[in-house]
Design a protein around this motif. Sequence first.
Motif: not given
Lengths: 103, 142
Positions: A4, A6-9, A38-41, B100-102, B127
């Motif tokens: 969870y 590692r992926p950029k998104l 660190r990573g987008s969600m 790195q935005e959501n 990705v």
Amino acid sequence: MRVYLRPKLLIVDEVGYMPLDPVAANLFFHVVIARYERGSMVMTSNKIFGEWGELLGDYVLAIAVLDRLLHHAHILNIRCNSYQMTGKLPLSPSSDIQRVGQF
Amino acid sequence: MKALAEARALLEELGLEQASVILEDALQTSRPEKRDYLTFLLDLLHHERVERQRRNVEVRAKLSHLPYRKTLEEFDFAFQPSLDERIVRELSTMNFVARQENILLLGPPGVGCSLWCRSDSTRPVGVLRQFGTDDERFTEGV
């Protein structure tokens, strides 16, 4: 956990349909914290932010999660005409679409 | 013709399969147009890249195990006026990932949250994608 991070998104669909048990809520919290800056969600939810406490079963946890999630976030509110967003937290004022925290 | 066959075999051997396939056509069109060598080569390489990207997207879409494929172009913005098309299009450039935005999509069931989310994820981004039920997400590999 690396899966969870590692992926950029990371896309988590339909947050809120099923309430999380304490273990799941805890893991969810750790994923959000670890990915913060660190990573987008991308998340979809039928729950307004005020209901996340109930969803995670812990209001303090929910505030911590939302704090990280919303710090750098685009919020898209999709509303039906019949649907009124009521009782929203000040985190997301009732405008249709709002950018939050572009620091 | 022998040279053509050899060139095609070499292209294939080097992994430029699409270039190999279109080599003959490309030669035929470039002759009457009197294209220079560089333009010809660029055309060939562009074709190869386009085809490769298309296949890449195809493979990723399969790996993502998304239950269906929807594109943003199919999304009816007129049906959902509360959603600003401009912002959605801006987000679909995926620049937010680099920052790195959501993104949080909120809405009652049936308004297209998931639709948008999944259409988003079928775009060609480099990705890893995971797709599963909530249970899988929280128990698997943590």
